[in-house]
Design an enzyme around this catalytic site. Sequence first.
Site, PDB file in Angstrom:
ATOM      1  N   LYS A 290       0.827  -1.218   0.000  1.00  0.00           N
ATOM      2  CA  LYS A 290       0.000   0.000   0.000  1.00  0.00           C
ATOM      3  C   LYS A 290       0.854   1.257   0.000  1.00  0.00           C
ATOM      4  CE  LYS A 290      -4.425  -1.490   1.759  1.00  0.00           C
ATOM      5  NZ  LYS A 290      -5.520  -1.257   2.677  1.00  0.00           N
TER       6      LYS A 290
ATOM      7  N   LYS B  68      -4.638  -9.197  -7.002  1.00  0.00           N
ATOM      8  CA  LYS B  68      -5.832  -9.466  -6.200  1.00  0.00           C
ATOM      9  C   LYS B  68      -6.979  -8.537  -6.613  1.00  0.00           C
ATOM     10  CE  LYS B  68      -5.806  -7.862  -2.043  1.00  0.00           C
ATOM     11  NZ  LYS B  68      -5.565  -7.479  -0.651  1.00  0.00           N
TER      12      LYS B  68
ATOM     13  N   LYS C   9     -10.723  -3.195  -3.813  1.00  0.00           N
ATOM     14  CA  LYS C   9     -11.568  -1.995  -3.880  1.00  0.00           C
ATOM     15  C   LYS C   9     -10.774  -0.811  -4.420  1.00  0.00           C
ATOM     16  CE  LYS C   9     -14.096  -3.045   0.362  1.00  0.00           C
ATOM     17  NZ  LYS C   9     -13.104  -3.339   1.408  1.00  0.00           N
TER      18      LYS C   9
HETATM   19  P1  TYM Z   1     -10.648  -5.802   3.623  1.00  0.00           P
HETATM   20  O1  TYM Z   1     -11.641  -4.734   3.868  1.00  0.00           O
HETATM   21  O2  TYM Z   1      -9.541  -5.507   2.650  1.00  0.00           O
HETATM   22  O3  TYM Z   1     -11.355  -7.133   3.126  1.00  0.00           O
HETATM   23  C1  TYM Z   1     -12.424  -7.716   3.864  1.00  0.00           C
HETATM   24  C2  TYM Z   1     -12.342  -9.221   3.746  1.00  0.00           C
HETATM   25  O4  TYM Z   1     -12.351  -9.628   2.373  1.00  0.00           O
HETATM   26  C3  TYM Z   1     -11.229 -10.467   2.102  1.00  0.00           C
HETATM   27  N1  TYM Z   1     -10.768 -10.170   0.738  1.00  0.00           N
HETATM   28  C4  TYM Z   1     -10.615 -11.094  -0.214  1.00  0.00           C
HETATM   29  N2  TYM Z   1     -10.840 -12.426  -0.221  1.00  0.00           N
HETATM   30  C5  TYM Z   1     -10.614 -13.087  -1.383  1.00  0.00           C
HETATM   31  N3  TYM Z   1     -10.182 -12.469  -2.528  1.00  0.00           N
HETATM   32  C6  TYM Z   1      -9.957 -11.141  -2.563  1.00  0.00           C
HETATM   33  N4  TYM Z   1      -9.558 -10.538  -3.682  1.00  0.00           N
HETATM   34  C7  TYM Z   1     -10.173 -10.393  -1.356  1.00  0.00           C
HETATM   35  N5  TYM Z   1     -10.051  -9.074  -1.040  1.00  0.00           N
HETATM   36  C8  TYM Z   1     -10.410  -8.961   0.241  1.00  0.00           C
HETATM   37  C9  TYM Z   1     -10.169 -10.071   3.115  1.00  0.00           C
HETATM   38  O5  TYM Z   1      -9.243 -11.112   3.320  1.00  0.00           O
HETATM   39  C10 TYM Z   1     -11.023  -9.788   4.339  1.00  0.00           C
HETATM   40  O6  TYM Z   1     -11.307 -10.989   5.015  1.00  0.00           O
HETATM   41  N6  TYM Z   1      -7.629  -5.684   7.570  1.00  0.00           N
HETATM   42  C11 TYM Z   1      -8.896  -6.150   7.069  1.00  0.00           C
HETATM   43  C12 TYM Z   1     -10.091  -5.693   7.909  1.00  0.00           C
HETATM   44  C13 TYM Z   1      -9.977  -5.989   9.372  1.00  0.00           C
HETATM   45  C14 TYM Z   1     -10.146  -7.264   9.973  1.00  0.00           C
HETATM   46  C15 TYM Z   1      -9.982  -7.004  11.365  1.00  0.00           C
HETATM   47  C16 TYM Z   1     -10.379  -8.536   9.481  1.00  0.00           C
HETATM   48  C17 TYM Z   1      -9.756  -5.091  10.350  1.00  0.00           C
HETATM   49  N7  TYM Z   1      -9.767  -5.676  11.553  1.00  0.00           N
HETATM   50  C18 TYM Z   1     -10.056  -8.073  12.273  1.00  0.00           C
HETATM   51  C19 TYM Z   1     -10.453  -9.588  10.406  1.00  0.00           C
HETATM   52  C20 TYM Z   1     -10.299  -9.337  11.767  1.00  0.00           C
HETATM   53  C21 TYM Z   1      -9.107  -5.622   5.683  1.00  0.00           C
HETATM   54  O7  TYM Z   1      -8.567  -4.589   5.304  1.00  0.00           O
HETATM   55  O8  TYM Z   1     -10.018  -6.319   4.985  1.00  0.00           O
END
Ligand code: TYM
Length: 329
Positions: free
Chosen positions: A109, A192, A195
């Site tokens: 990032k 990947k 968003k």
């Molecule tokens: P975030 O918002 O990027 O994504 C949310 C969830 O979606 C999954 N994900 C994917 N899975 C498969 N293929 C993809 N291309 C893909 N893109 C995203 C992510 O693995 C995630 O499960 N840091 C985290 C948010 C967070 C969190 C937490 C998660 C904050 N605190 C505590 C679990 C526990 C994040 O940015 O997810």
Amino acid sequence: MQRVFSGIQPTGIPHLGNYLGAIRNWATLQADHDCLFCLVDMHSLTMPWSPQTLREQTLGAAACLLAAGIDPTRLYNQSAVSAHARLGWIFNCVSRLGWLNRMTQFKDKAGKNRENHSAGLYVYPNLMAADILAFHATRVPVGDDQLQHLELANDIAQKFNHDMGVEFFPKIEPLVPPAAARVMSLRDGTKKMSKSDPSAQSRIVLTDTADEIAGKIRRAKTDSEPLPSEMAGLAERPEARNLVTIYAAVSERTPADILSEFGGQGFGPFKNALAELLVQKLAPIATETSRLLQDETHLLSVLRTGAERARSVADPIVNEAESLVGFLR
Ligand code: TYM
């Protein structure tokens, strides 16, 4: 009953990767786990943001998660529950710079312009550890891009326990779906689905219309060979592999089964069938999301109730953590 925690950044409407990698799994786990699902709005400040957009996107993501089957009593936004920030600060002081320096997501990032990024982006994984451990959650359903952060959370928990001479924070177990743990971009099978990709064509979002879904799948990058009949034939073909993986995950079949149906054919009929399948699965979510978005008062009250419940679980745990570190209470 095991406690499950997971979060999603409200930085846009969730996409197919979020859905297959995480949200669909969340909805299933609710049946036999004590679940909390969080719109991690504090994490969304780690990259440049606009207050109005954050507000709208948090409501949009809330509506979408509810439409995708998340139980309203288990959903809330992170900033409404102060336990996250309180434990996050303690973890900033437990976690090591050497650990954070290894985080690949920060490197991706921040890119080349590290010096100009917020300190929040760097310490983000500490807050993520706090998100989970403030609830003593033991199971965390995520896509595979979050695994490194969960390893760090376990390191932080272990160091806290060791330094304070207690067995206070439990070990966390990631729950990664067997299929579609990493859905790739429709424009580049080596990246990947995300968003933040500048191309809207690279992802299908859960509110896309049937025409948008069909158009994105039709234009999805492929190669000139027909689909293979065996999995081995997908090894060097990331775009083809991604579409087959998506098809398999959405239809809850195996990739081998999909290839036995479409192997030897060109991408035309396969893409038509995939678009149809996605429309059939996602259209009800889009319709329900737009219905829910018409009643902002209701959405706010759902989040408020969820936050109350989350506070009642996390506050005693974080109070105890504060006592353990020596804060006067
Ligand atoms: P975030 O918002 O990027 O994504 C949310 C969830 O979606 C999954 N994900 C994917 N899975 C498969 N293929 C993809 N291309 C893909 N893109 C995203 C992510 O693995 C995630 O499960 N840091 C985290 C948010 C967070 C969190 C937490 C998660 C904050 N605190 C505590 C679990 C526990 C994040 O940015 O997810």
